[in-house]
Design an enzyme around this catalytic site. Sequence first.
Site, PDB file in Angstrom:
ATOM      1  CD  GLN A  53      -3.859  40.859  14.742  1.00 20.85           C
ATOM      2  OE1 GLN A  53      -3.763  39.863  15.455  1.00 20.85           O
ATOM      3  NE2 GLN A  53      -5.024  41.286  14.301  1.00 20.85           N
TER       4      GLN A  53
ATOM      5  CG  HIS B 235      -1.892  38.379  12.035  1.00 24.48           C
ATOM      6  ND1 HIS B 235      -2.140  39.453  11.204  1.00 24.48           N
ATOM      7  CD2 HIS B 235      -3.101  37.978  12.490  1.00 24.48           C
ATOM      8  CE1 HIS B 235      -3.454  39.686  11.163  1.00 24.48           C
ATOM      9  NE2 HIS B 235      -4.064  38.799  11.937  1.00 24.48           N
TER      10      HIS B 235
END
Length: 192
Positions: free
Chosen positions: A51, A154
């Site tokens: 991220q 993720h």
Amino acid sequence: MAVRKIRIWPDPALSEKAKPVTDVNDDIRALIVDLFDTMYASKGIGLASTQVAVPYRVLVIDLDPKQQAARDAEVREELASWNFTGPLVLINPEIIKSSGEIVWDEGCLSVPGITDEVKRKENITVRALDRRGNEFTLECSGLFAVAIQHEMDHLNGKVFVEYLSKLKRDVIKRKMLRLKAGEEQQPVAEAR
Ligand code: QAP
Ligand code: CO
């Protein structure tokens, strides 16, 4: 210590598959500090390296960033029921056992302002390295298990909106693109 810029979906960095960490060195430990700083600054409960556009398999979780457990027995009991004991780092995490199903209304720092229901495993056993490079295994459930699965997605380049219908995803995409367009606009001191 630094707060890094969190990528907003859709962003190519969020689709990258993160690489295994081969050496838990001081660079990785500095990254971990930054992940915590960034997560706390944005009032999140979990953050994956992907991220902040660093494609290594590292994630951090703190289900109780405001330390409510210290003051509230109910919070304390709930966190304990999931086996959460405090801020946690997982390097190269692997789920080695899982069972049950749980639906949670998830959010994501990379999709601000949006929540929706996602189905996950209710109980997981995860094996990972800690910040000293030592292997450990952890059994957890509920929100703790959901958070680990969300953050591990993720690391594989997957964002929770990819579980939603194309219609919902397209609506969210438009909102996020509008949000990003607004952020890029420079504030004008004297509009005329
Ligand atoms: C992932 O999510 C997660 O939309 C962590 O405006 C989510 O920290 C794990 C956040 C659900 C388990 C269950 C989201 C903050 C934070 C927002 C987050 C927002 C501000 C999300
Ligand atoms: Co997320």
